[in-house]
Design a protein around this motif. Structure first.
Motif, PDB file in Angstrom:
ATOM      1  N   THR A 175       4.965  -4.330  -1.953  1.00 49.10           N
ATOM      2  CA  THR A 175       4.643  -2.984  -1.476  1.00 49.10           C
ATOM      3  C   THR A 175       3.993  -2.171  -2.590  1.00 49.10           C
ATOM      4  O   THR A 175       4.159  -2.467  -3.769  1.00 49.10           O
ATOM      5  CB  THR A 175       5.915  -2.253  -1.018  1.00 49.10           C
ATOM      6  OG1 THR A 175       6.755  -2.022  -2.160  1.00 49.10           O
ATOM      7  CG2 THR A 175       6.679  -3.050   0.012  1.00 49.10           C
ATOM      8  N   GLU A 217       9.094   3.621  -3.380  1.00 51.63           N
ATOM      9  CA  GLU A 217       9.031   2.312  -4.023  1.00 51.63           C
ATOM     10  C   GLU A 217      10.401   1.888  -4.552  1.00 51.63           C
ATOM     11  O   GLU A 217      10.762   0.711  -4.481  1.00 51.63           O
ATOM     12  CB  GLU A 217       7.996   2.334  -5.149  1.00 51.63           C
ATOM     13  CG  GLU A 217       6.559   2.336  -4.658  1.00 51.63           C
ATOM     14  CD  GLU A 217       6.236   1.123  -3.796  1.00 51.63           C
ATOM     15  OE1 GLU A 217       6.526  -0.007  -4.224  1.00 51.63           O
ATOM     16  OE2 GLU A 217       5.698   1.315  -2.683  1.00 51.63           O
ATOM     17  N   PHE A 254      12.301   0.639  -1.554  1.00 48.29           N
ATOM     18  CA  PHE A 254      11.869  -0.698  -1.149  1.00 48.29           C
ATOM     19  C   PHE A 254      12.591  -1.769  -1.982  1.00 48.29           C
ATOM     20  O   PHE A 254      13.027  -2.798  -1.456  1.00 48.29           O
ATOM     21  CB  PHE A 254      10.356  -0.856  -1.327  1.00 48.29           C
ATOM     22  CG  PHE A 254       9.539  -0.249  -0.209  1.00 48.29           C
ATOM     23  CD1 PHE A 254       9.992  -0.260   1.097  1.00 48.29           C
ATOM     24  CD2 PHE A 254       8.298   0.329  -0.473  1.00 48.29           C
ATOM     25  CE1 PHE A 254       9.238   0.288   2.126  1.00 48.29           C
ATOM     26  CE2 PHE A 254       7.541   0.879   0.551  1.00 48.29           C
ATOM     27  CZ  PHE A 254       8.005   0.864   1.849  1.00 48.29           C
ATOM     28  N   ARG A 312      12.476  -5.751  -1.480  1.00 49.97           N
ATOM     29  CA  ARG A 312      11.059  -6.087  -1.514  1.00 49.97           C
ATOM     30  C   ARG A 312      10.541  -6.020  -2.940  1.00 49.97           C
ATOM     31  O   ARG A 312      11.059  -5.247  -3.767  1.00 49.97           O
ATOM     32  CB  ARG A 312      10.229  -5.123  -0.648  1.00 49.97           C
ATOM     33  CG  ARG A 312      10.696  -4.954   0.767  1.00 49.97           C
ATOM     34  CD  ARG A 312      10.885  -6.265   1.480  1.00 49.97           C
ATOM     35  NE  ARG A 312       9.621  -7.009   1.620  1.00 49.97           N
ATOM     36  CZ  ARG A 312       9.567  -8.305   1.917  1.00 49.97           C
ATOM     37  NH1 ARG A 312      10.686  -8.997   2.044  1.00 49.97           N
ATOM     38  NH2 ARG A 312       8.406  -8.891   2.060  1.00 49.97           N
ATOM     39  N   SER A 344       8.217  -4.513  -5.445  1.00 46.67           N
ATOM     40  CA  SER A 344       7.449  -3.272  -5.533  1.00 46.67           C
ATOM     41  C   SER A 344       6.348  -3.424  -6.571  1.00 46.67           C
ATOM     42  O   SER A 344       6.619  -3.778  -7.719  1.00 46.67           O
ATOM     43  CB  SER A 344       8.361  -2.100  -5.911  1.00 46.67           C
ATOM     44  OG  SER A 344       7.597  -0.966  -6.252  1.00 46.67           O
ATOM     45  N   SER A 370       2.647  -1.383   3.152  1.00 47.77           N
ATOM     46  CA  SER A 370       3.976  -1.947   3.377  1.00 47.77           C
ATOM     47  C   SER A 370       4.072  -3.440   3.084  1.00 47.77           C
ATOM     48  O   SER A 370       5.174  -4.003   3.098  1.00 47.77           O
ATOM     49  CB  SER A 370       4.409  -1.696   4.824  1.00 47.77           C
ATOM     50  OG  SER A 370       3.483  -2.258   5.731  1.00 47.77           O
ATOM     51  N   GLY A 371       2.950  -4.081   2.808  1.00 45.63           N
ATOM     52  CA  GLY A 371       2.959  -5.507   2.505  1.00 45.63           C
ATOM     53  C   GLY A 371       1.602  -6.120   2.782  1.00 45.63           C
ATOM     54  O   GLY A 371       0.711  -5.457   3.327  1.00 45.63           O
ATOM     55  N   ILE A 401      11.914  -2.142   6.470  1.00 42.39           N
ATOM     56  CA  ILE A 401      10.869  -1.295   5.882  1.00 42.39           C
ATOM     57  C   ILE A 401      11.032   0.153   6.330  1.00 42.39           C
ATOM     58  O   ILE A 401      11.008   1.089   5.516  1.00 42.39           O
ATOM     59  CB  ILE A 401       9.471  -1.815   6.263  1.00 42.39           C
ATOM     60  CG1 ILE A 401       9.181  -3.152   5.570  1.00 42.39           C
ATOM     61  CG2 ILE A 401       8.394  -0.795   5.900  1.00 42.39           C
ATOM     62  CD1 ILE A 401       9.043  -3.060   4.072  1.00 42.39           C
TER      63      ILE A 401
END
Length: 293
Positions: free
Chosen positions: A152, A219, A222, A228, A230, A253-254, A274
Protein backbone atom coordinates in the motif's frame (compact mmCIF):
# COMPACT_ATOMS: atom_id res chain seq x y z
CA UNK A 1 13.31 30.83 -20.68
CA UNK A 2 10.47 32.88 -22.19
CA UNK A 3 9.10 29.79 -23.93
CA UNK A 4 9.20 27.83 -20.68
CA UNK A 5 7.29 30.51 -18.77
CA UNK A 6 4.62 30.68 -21.42
CA UNK A 7 4.24 26.91 -21.31
CA UNK A 8 3.62 26.72 -17.59
CA UNK A 9 1.82 30.03 -16.98
CA UNK A 10 -1.71 28.67 -17.65
CA UNK A 11 -1.16 25.99 -15.01
CA UNK A 12 0.23 28.40 -12.45
CA UNK A 13 -2.79 30.66 -12.92
CA UNK A 14 -5.03 27.91 -11.58
CA UNK A 15 -3.19 27.25 -8.34
CA UNK A 16 -5.10 29.73 -6.17
CA UNK A 17 -7.13 28.02 -3.44
CA UNK A 18 -10.71 29.37 -3.54
CA UNK A 19 -11.83 31.18 -0.40
CA UNK A 20 -14.28 29.37 1.89
CA UNK A 21 -16.78 32.22 1.56
CA UNK A 22 -17.24 31.34 -2.11
CA UNK A 23 -18.47 27.83 -1.36
CA UNK A 24 -22.14 26.96 -1.51
CA UNK A 25 -24.17 26.23 1.68
CA UNK A 26 -24.31 22.69 3.06
CA UNK A 27 -26.08 20.40 0.61
CA UNK A 28 -27.52 16.94 0.92
CA UNK A 29 -25.75 14.17 -0.94
CA UNK A 30 -28.26 13.93 -3.79
CA UNK A 31 -27.80 17.63 -4.56
CA UNK A 32 -24.03 17.49 -4.39
CA UNK A 33 -23.61 14.47 -6.62
CA UNK A 34 -24.76 16.12 -9.85
CA UNK A 35 -22.20 14.56 -12.17
CA UNK A 36 -22.96 11.09 -13.51
CA UNK A 37 -26.22 10.53 -11.58
CA UNK A 38 -28.87 8.86 -13.69
CA UNK A 39 -32.24 10.59 -13.68
CA UNK A 40 -34.85 8.69 -11.72
CA UNK A 41 -32.35 6.45 -9.96
CA UNK A 42 -32.90 5.94 -6.25
CA UNK A 43 -29.97 6.65 -3.91
CA UNK A 44 -28.60 3.83 -1.79
CA UNK A 45 -29.79 3.88 1.81
CA UNK A 46 -26.27 4.51 3.13
CA UNK A 47 -25.78 7.54 0.89
CA UNK A 48 -28.54 9.96 1.92
CA UNK A 49 -27.64 11.86 5.05
CA UNK A 50 -29.39 14.59 6.98
CA UNK A 51 -27.90 18.04 6.93
CA UNK A 52 -25.18 18.77 9.47
CA UNK A 53 -26.24 20.37 12.78
CA UNK A 54 -26.50 24.15 12.63
CA UNK A 55 -24.11 24.62 15.52
CA UNK A 56 -20.91 22.65 15.98
CA UNK A 57 -17.42 23.07 17.31
CA UNK A 58 -14.97 24.65 14.91
CA UNK A 59 -12.68 21.60 14.88
CA UNK A 60 -15.43 19.01 14.72
CA UNK A 61 -15.21 16.65 11.75
CA UNK A 62 -18.71 16.91 10.29
CA UNK A 63 -18.53 15.91 6.61
CA UNK A 64 -16.35 13.44 4.75
CA UNK A 65 -16.32 12.94 0.97
CA UNK A 66 -15.42 9.44 -0.23
CA UNK A 67 -14.15 9.07 -3.79
CA UNK A 68 -14.01 5.73 -5.60
CA UNK A 69 -11.43 6.27 -8.33
CA UNK A 70 -12.30 5.71 -12.01
CA UNK A 71 -15.71 4.25 -13.00
CA UNK A 72 -17.96 3.82 -16.02
CA UNK A 73 -16.04 4.10 -19.28
CA UNK A 74 -12.81 4.43 -17.30
CA UNK A 75 -11.94 1.01 -15.76
CA UNK A 76 -8.61 2.11 -14.34
CA UNK A 77 -5.93 -0.55 -14.11
CA UNK A 78 -6.70 -4.26 -13.93
CA UNK A 79 -5.33 -7.62 -12.96
CA UNK A 80 -6.13 -11.02 -14.38
CA UNK A 81 -9.60 -11.08 -12.85
CA UNK A 82 -10.38 -7.71 -11.28
CA UNK A 83 -10.95 -4.18 -12.57
CA UNK A 84 -9.76 -1.28 -10.48
CA UNK A 85 -13.03 0.66 -10.74
CA UNK A 86 -14.91 -2.25 -9.13
CA UNK A 87 -12.46 -2.75 -6.27
CA UNK A 88 -12.38 1.00 -5.57
CA UNK A 89 -16.17 1.21 -5.33
CA UNK A 90 -16.45 -1.86 -3.08
CA UNK A 91 -13.84 -0.43 -0.69
CA UNK A 92 -15.29 3.08 -0.59
CA UNK A 93 -18.83 1.85 0.11
CA UNK A 94 -17.58 -0.42 2.89
CA UNK A 95 -15.67 2.47 4.41
CA UNK A 96 -18.75 4.70 4.22
CA UNK A 97 -20.91 2.12 5.96
CA UNK A 98 -18.39 1.79 8.78
CA UNK A 99 -18.23 5.55 9.29
CA UNK A 100 -22.03 5.90 9.35
CA UNK A 101 -22.50 2.93 11.67
CA UNK A 102 -20.07 4.29 14.25
CA UNK A 103 -20.49 8.04 13.71
CA UNK A 104 -24.12 8.59 12.63
CA UNK A 105 -23.80 12.38 12.91
CA UNK A 106 -21.14 12.55 10.20
CA UNK A 107 -22.33 13.34 6.68
CA UNK A 108 -20.88 10.77 4.28
CA UNK A 109 -20.92 11.89 0.65
CA UNK A 110 -19.83 9.72 -2.28
CA UNK A 111 -18.53 11.16 -5.53
CA UNK A 112 -20.00 8.04 -7.11
CA UNK A 113 -22.00 5.17 -5.62
CA UNK A 114 -22.34 3.10 -8.77
CA UNK A 115 -20.38 2.27 -11.91
CA UNK A 116 -20.43 5.61 -13.71
CA UNK A 117 -17.83 8.11 -14.87
CA UNK A 118 -17.15 11.32 -12.92
CA UNK A 119 -14.74 13.99 -14.20
CA UNK A 120 -11.65 14.50 -12.05
CA UNK A 121 -12.34 18.19 -11.44
CA UNK A 122 -15.92 17.39 -10.36
CA UNK A 123 -14.74 15.03 -7.62
CA UNK A 124 -12.89 17.79 -5.81
CA UNK A 125 -15.69 20.25 -6.59
CA UNK A 126 -18.19 17.96 -4.83
CA UNK A 127 -16.04 18.11 -1.69
CA UNK A 128 -15.73 21.90 -1.91
CA UNK A 129 -19.44 22.48 -2.50
CA UNK A 130 -20.37 20.34 0.49
CA UNK A 131 -17.75 22.05 2.69
CA UNK A 132 -16.18 18.71 3.51
CA UNK A 133 -13.71 18.39 6.36
CA UNK A 134 -11.90 15.46 4.74
CA UNK A 135 -11.50 14.00 1.23
CA UNK A 136 -10.52 10.34 0.77
CA UNK A 137 -9.88 8.90 -2.71
CA UNK A 138 -9.28 5.15 -3.07
CA UNK A 139 -7.42 3.54 -5.98
CA UNK A 140 -5.51 0.39 -6.90
CA UNK A 141 -1.95 0.44 -8.19
CA UNK A 142 -0.11 -1.23 -11.06
CA UNK A 143 3.51 -2.03 -11.88
CA UNK A 144 4.14 -2.43 -15.61
CA UNK A 145 7.70 -3.60 -15.00
CA UNK A 146 7.17 -6.40 -12.47
CA UNK A 147 4.33 -8.53 -11.11
CA UNK A 148 6.25 -8.94 -7.85
CA UNK A 149 5.71 -5.36 -6.65
CA UNK A 150 3.09 -5.15 -3.92
CA UNK A 151 1.97 -3.11 -0.91
CA UNK A 152 0.00 0.00 0.00
CA UNK A 153 0.93 3.65 -0.30
CA UNK A 154 -0.93 6.86 0.51
CA UNK A 155 -0.37 10.09 -1.39
CA UNK A 156 -0.81 13.75 -0.66
CA UNK A 157 -0.46 16.53 -3.21
CA UNK A 158 3.16 17.57 -3.52
CA UNK A 159 6.49 17.17 -5.27
CA UNK A 160 7.36 13.73 -6.65
CA UNK A 161 10.44 12.36 -4.91
CA UNK A 162 10.97 9.52 -7.38
CA UNK A 163 10.21 8.61 -10.98
CA UNK A 164 7.74 5.97 -9.75
CA UNK A 165 5.72 8.64 -7.94
CA UNK A 166 5.61 10.70 -11.12
CA UNK A 167 4.49 7.65 -13.11
CA UNK A 168 1.62 6.97 -10.71
CA UNK A 169 0.42 10.58 -10.93
CA UNK A 170 0.66 10.65 -14.72
CA UNK A 171 -1.29 7.39 -14.97
CA UNK A 172 -4.07 8.64 -12.68
CA UNK A 173 -4.18 12.09 -14.34
CA UNK A 174 -4.50 10.54 -17.80
CA UNK A 175 -8.18 9.99 -17.01
CA UNK A 176 -8.86 13.58 -18.14
CA UNK A 177 -8.26 12.50 -21.75
CA UNK A 178 -11.66 10.79 -21.56
CA UNK A 179 -13.43 13.98 -20.45
CA UNK A 180 -15.18 16.35 -22.84
CA UNK A 181 -13.36 19.63 -23.51
CA UNK A 182 -10.59 18.66 -21.11
CA UNK A 183 -8.17 21.14 -22.70
CA UNK A 184 -10.47 24.03 -21.83
CA UNK A 185 -11.40 22.63 -18.40
CA UNK A 186 -7.79 22.20 -17.29
CA UNK A 187 -6.43 25.24 -19.16
CA UNK A 188 -4.18 23.24 -21.47
CA UNK A 189 -2.83 20.82 -18.85
CA UNK A 190 -1.31 17.82 -20.62
CA UNK A 191 -1.13 14.68 -18.42
CA UNK A 192 1.58 13.27 -20.70
CA UNK A 193 3.87 16.25 -20.14
CA UNK A 194 6.45 15.77 -17.34
CA UNK A 195 6.85 19.55 -17.07
CA UNK A 196 3.13 20.16 -16.53
CA UNK A 197 2.90 17.41 -13.90
CA UNK A 198 5.96 18.74 -12.08
CA UNK A 199 4.46 22.24 -11.97
CA UNK A 200 1.22 20.80 -10.56
CA UNK A 201 3.21 18.95 -7.90
CA UNK A 202 4.84 22.21 -6.81
CA UNK A 203 1.45 23.62 -5.83
CA UNK A 204 1.51 24.17 -2.06
CA UNK A 205 -1.71 22.82 -0.62
CA UNK A 206 -2.95 24.85 2.36
CA UNK A 207 -3.80 21.64 4.22
CA UNK A 208 -0.54 19.79 3.55
CA UNK A 209 0.36 19.16 7.21
CA UNK A 210 -3.05 17.72 8.07
CA UNK A 211 -3.07 15.63 4.89
CA UNK A 212 0.31 14.10 5.70
CA UNK A 213 -0.76 13.47 9.29
CA UNK A 214 -3.84 11.55 8.13
CA UNK A 215 -1.87 9.68 5.45
CA UNK A 216 0.66 8.52 8.05
CA UNK A 217 -2.14 7.18 10.23
CA UNK A 218 -3.54 5.22 7.29
CA UNK A 219 -0.23 3.59 6.39
CA UNK A 220 0.44 2.75 10.05
CA UNK A 221 -3.01 1.17 10.27
CA UNK A 222 -2.38 -0.90 7.15
CA UNK A 223 0.73 -2.35 8.82
CA UNK A 224 -0.73 -2.93 12.27
CA UNK A 225 -4.40 -3.70 11.56
CA UNK A 226 -4.36 -5.35 8.13
CA UNK A 227 -0.90 -6.95 8.11
CA UNK A 228 -0.08 -5.27 4.80
CA UNK A 229 3.28 -4.15 3.48
CA UNK A 230 3.34 -0.36 3.63
CA UNK A 231 5.34 1.50 1.01
CA UNK A 232 4.86 4.68 3.03
CA UNK A 233 3.45 8.16 2.56
CA UNK A 234 4.34 9.80 -0.75
CA UNK A 235 3.67 13.00 -2.65
CA UNK A 236 2.80 13.58 -6.29
CA UNK A 237 0.77 15.91 -8.54
CA UNK A 238 -2.73 14.43 -8.61
CA UNK A 239 -5.42 16.53 -10.29
CA UNK A 240 -8.11 14.98 -8.08
CA UNK A 241 -6.40 16.52 -5.01
CA UNK A 242 -5.42 19.77 -6.71
CA UNK A 243 -8.16 22.21 -5.70
CA UNK A 244 -9.70 20.55 -2.68
CA UNK A 245 -10.04 23.01 0.20
CA UNK A 246 -9.64 20.50 3.02
CA UNK A 247 -7.16 17.75 4.06
CA UNK A 248 -7.09 15.32 1.14
CA UNK A 249 -5.38 12.02 0.44
CA UNK A 250 -5.27 9.36 -2.27
CA UNK A 251 -4.87 5.72 -1.20
CA UNK A 252 -3.32 3.07 -3.44
CA UNK A 253 -4.71 -0.02 -1.69
CA UNK A 254 -2.52 -2.55 -3.49
CA UNK A 255 -1.18 -3.75 -6.83
CA UNK A 256 -3.61 -5.52 -9.15
CA UNK A 257 -0.63 -6.54 -11.27
CA UNK A 258 0.56 -8.74 -8.38
CA UNK A 259 -1.50 -12.00 -8.57
CA UNK A 260 -1.56 -12.60 -4.81
CA UNK A 261 -2.50 -9.01 -4.00
CA UNK A 262 -5.17 -9.00 -6.70
CA UNK A 263 -6.85 -12.04 -5.13
CA UNK A 264 -6.62 -10.39 -1.70
CA UNK A 265 -8.23 -7.14 -2.91
CA UNK A 266 -10.90 -9.05 -4.81
CA UNK A 267 -11.90 -11.16 -1.78
CA UNK A 268 -14.49 -10.14 0.81
CA UNK A 269 -11.99 -10.81 3.58
CA UNK A 270 -9.34 -8.64 1.96
CA UNK A 271 -11.73 -5.77 1.33
CA UNK A 272 -12.95 -5.96 4.92
CA UNK A 273 -9.38 -5.73 6.22
CA UNK A 274 -8.49 -2.77 3.99
CA UNK A 275 -11.71 -0.86 4.74
CA UNK A 276 -11.37 -1.55 8.47
CA UNK A 277 -7.78 -0.33 8.51
CA UNK A 278 -8.76 2.93 6.78
CA UNK A 279 -11.70 3.38 9.14
CA UNK A 280 -9.50 2.93 12.23
CA UNK A 281 -7.11 5.58 10.91
CA UNK A 282 -10.08 7.85 10.21
CA UNK A 283 -11.38 7.44 13.77
CA UNK A 284 -7.96 8.18 15.22
CA UNK A 285 -7.62 11.29 13.05
CA UNK A 286 -11.13 12.47 13.99
CA UNK A 287 -10.42 12.05 17.70
CA UNK A 288 -7.14 13.93 17.38
CA UNK A 289 -8.69 16.82 15.45
CA UNK A 290 -11.62 17.23 17.79
CA UNK A 291 -9.41 16.99 20.88
CA UNK A 292 -7.89 20.31 19.78
CA UNK A 293 -11.11 22.18 20.63
Amino acid sequence: MTTLLLAVFPLLALTIVPARIDLLPDLTQDTVRQSGVRQGSAPRAAETDAEAPAESLSNQLRTVVLDAGHGGKDPGTHGRYAKEKTINLDLILQLGRKIKANHPNIRVIYTRSSDHFVDLYERGAIANRSRADLFISIHCNASPSSSRVYGTETYTLGLHRTQSNLDVARRENAVILQEKNYQQTYKGFNPNSPLATIMLANYQHAFMTSSINFAEKIERSFRHNADRKSNGVKQAGFIVLWKTTMPSILIESGYLTNPAEELFLKSKEGQEQIASAIYKAFSQYKEEVEAAN
